[in-house]
Design a protein around this motif. Structure first.
Motif, PDB file in Angstrom:
ATOM      1  N   ASP A 192      56.171  34.260  36.023  1.00 55.25           N
ATOM      2  CA  ASP A 192      56.262  35.162  37.248  1.00 55.25           C
ATOM      3  C   ASP A 192      55.167  36.088  37.244  1.00 55.25           C
ATOM      4  O   ASP A 192      54.471  36.515  38.195  1.00 55.25           O
ATOM      5  N   TRP A 193      55.061  36.651  35.904  1.00 57.79           N
ATOM      6  CA  TRP A 193      53.889  37.942  35.813  1.00 57.79           C
ATOM      7  C   TRP A 193      52.593  37.146  35.871  1.00 57.79           C
ATOM      8  O   TRP A 193      51.736  37.714  36.679  1.00 57.79           O
ATOM      9  N   ILE A 194      52.327  36.085  35.498  1.00 54.50           N
ATOM     10  CA  ILE A 194      51.106  35.169  35.528  1.00 54.50           C
ATOM     11  C   ILE A 194      50.813  34.708  37.014  1.00 54.50           C
ATOM     12  O   ILE A 194      49.695  34.917  37.434  1.00 54.50           O
ATOM     13  N   ARG A 195      52.054  34.496  37.956  1.00 48.14           N
ATOM     14  CA  ARG A 195      51.618  33.965  39.060  1.00 48.14           C
ATOM     15  C   ARG A 195      51.308  35.080  39.991  1.00 48.14           C
ATOM     16  O   ARG A 195      50.451  35.134  40.738  1.00 48.14           O
ATOM     17  N   LYS A 196      52.112  36.473  39.722  1.00 49.07           N
ATOM     18  CA  LYS A 196      51.601  37.440  40.594  1.00 49.07           C
ATOM     19  C   LYS A 196      50.440  38.233  40.225  1.00 49.07           C
ATOM     20  O   LYS A 196      49.589  38.593  41.349  1.00 49.07           O
ATOM     21  N   ARG A 198      47.965  36.175  39.286  1.00 51.56           N
ATOM     22  CA  ARG A 198      46.774  35.439  40.004  1.00 51.56           C
ATOM     23  C   ARG A 198      46.815  35.628  41.486  1.00 51.56           C
ATOM     24  O   ARG A 198      45.590  35.706  42.111  1.00 51.56           O
ATOM     25  N   GLU A 199      48.022  35.696  42.054  1.00 48.91           N
ATOM     26  CA  GLU A 199      47.942  36.129  43.433  1.00 48.91           C
ATOM     27  C   GLU A 199      47.326  37.592  43.758  1.00 48.91           C
ATOM     28  O   GLU A 199      46.577  37.506  44.942  1.00 48.91           O
ATOM     29  N   ALA A 200      47.541  38.338  43.059  1.00 48.43           N
ATOM     30  CA  ALA A 200      46.707  39.859  43.176  1.00 48.43           C
ATOM     31  C   ALA A 200      45.304  39.661  43.057  1.00 48.43           C
ATOM     32  O   ALA A 200      44.634  40.096  43.851  1.00 48.43           O
ATOM     33  N   GLU A 201      44.881  38.720  41.981  1.00 49.59           N
ATOM     34  CA  GLU A 201      43.328  38.345  41.872  1.00 49.59           C
ATOM     35  C   GLU A 201      42.901  37.619  43.079  1.00 49.59           C
ATOM     36  O   GLU A 201      41.796  38.265  43.752  1.00 49.59           O
ATOM     37  N   LEU A 202      43.582  36.676  43.626  1.00 49.12           N
ATOM     38  CA  LEU A 202      43.151  36.074  44.715  1.00 49.12           C
ATOM     39  C   LEU A 202      42.998  37.074  46.127  1.00 49.12           C
ATOM     40  O   LEU A 202      42.164  36.710  46.885  1.00 49.12           O
ATOM     41  N   ALA A 203      44.101  37.885  46.075  1.00 49.95           N
ATOM     42  CA  ALA A 203      44.023  38.955  47.252  1.00 49.95           C
ATOM     43  C   ALA A 203      42.919  39.739  47.393  1.00 49.95           C
ATOM     44  O   ALA A 203      42.291  39.988  48.326  1.00 49.95           O
TER      45      ALA A 203
END
Length: 218
Positions: A192-196, A198-203
């Motif tokens: 979950d931390w890795i996904r969040k 990655r999403e923050a970096e993409l945003a």
């Protein structure tokens, strides 16, 4: 300043431990942390290479339990009891905050706190030699000066530059992927931390690309 346990009318496990020991004042100034450490921690450091770690046991193969948070709270409570004797109010407040967080996480089964640090990050914590540590520098957690208490293999430093005794920081990192002093994050294996992350970096990249496009056509 009242402790976490006094605020909630609970028996302080650290005070009950020290009452059972002879010479209680000396026990507070030099808390015995062996009960809070994994068995591997008692091994001779001279037999350990720079890249090896005492925390490569089955502890990594299970999620943290409420008992893990309570044991770490007791460990920090031992340091807190010592600060009562020496009168360091700033460090007392720091440890009170950590103990409160740990006890809250224990009550919530650890689900509300940050995930553990990555196994590889803990395994590869750097060794900091005494020659690279300032004379007045102390461990953030136990507040002991490195030049007075540490051996050559016991000092480490997080990417945020805060320095710790390995025995103090590794139990924290096994439950939290951040620095207890400044909350700077370190890597985690938690999906979950890795996904969040990655999403923050993409945003972030998307926002930067949009700003560049606006600048080009403005």
């Amino acid at each position: 300043m009242a402790s976490y346990f006094e605020d909630r009318s609970l028996e302080d496990p650290i005070h009950s431990r020290t009452k059972q020991q002879q010479g209680s004042h000396r026990a507070v100034l030099n808390p015995d942390l062996s009960a809070f450490m994994p068995v591997e921690e008692t091994e001779d450091r001279s037999n350990r290479g720079p890249s090896s770690s005492p925390h490569t046991s089955d502890n990594f193969n299970r999620p943290p339990s409420p008992g893990d948070f309570r044991r770490l709270a007791e460990m920090f409570g031992a340091f807190r009891a010592r600060e009562d004797a020496v009168g360091d109010e700033v460090h007392q407040e720091f440890l009170d905050n950590l103990i409160t967080q740990l006890m809250d996480e224990a009550g919530a089964s650890g689900k509300t706190g940050p995930p553990p640090a990555a196994k590889s990050f803990i395994r590869d914590l750097p060794i900091v030699h005494l020659r690279d540590v300032k004379r007045e520098e102390a461990c953030v957690v136990c507040n002991e000066h490195f030049h007075e208490s540490s051996d050559q293999l016991s000092i480490t430093r997080l990417p945020c530059k805060h320095a710790f005794d390995r025995d103090c920081i590794v139990p924290w990192l096994e439950l939290h992927n951040n620095c207890p002093a400044c909350r700077a994050e370190v890597p985690s294996d938690d999906p979950d931390w890795i996904r969040k992350k990655r999403e923050a970096e993409l945003a972030k990249y998307a926002a930067e690309a949009e700003m560049d496009q606006d600048w080009m056509y403005s």
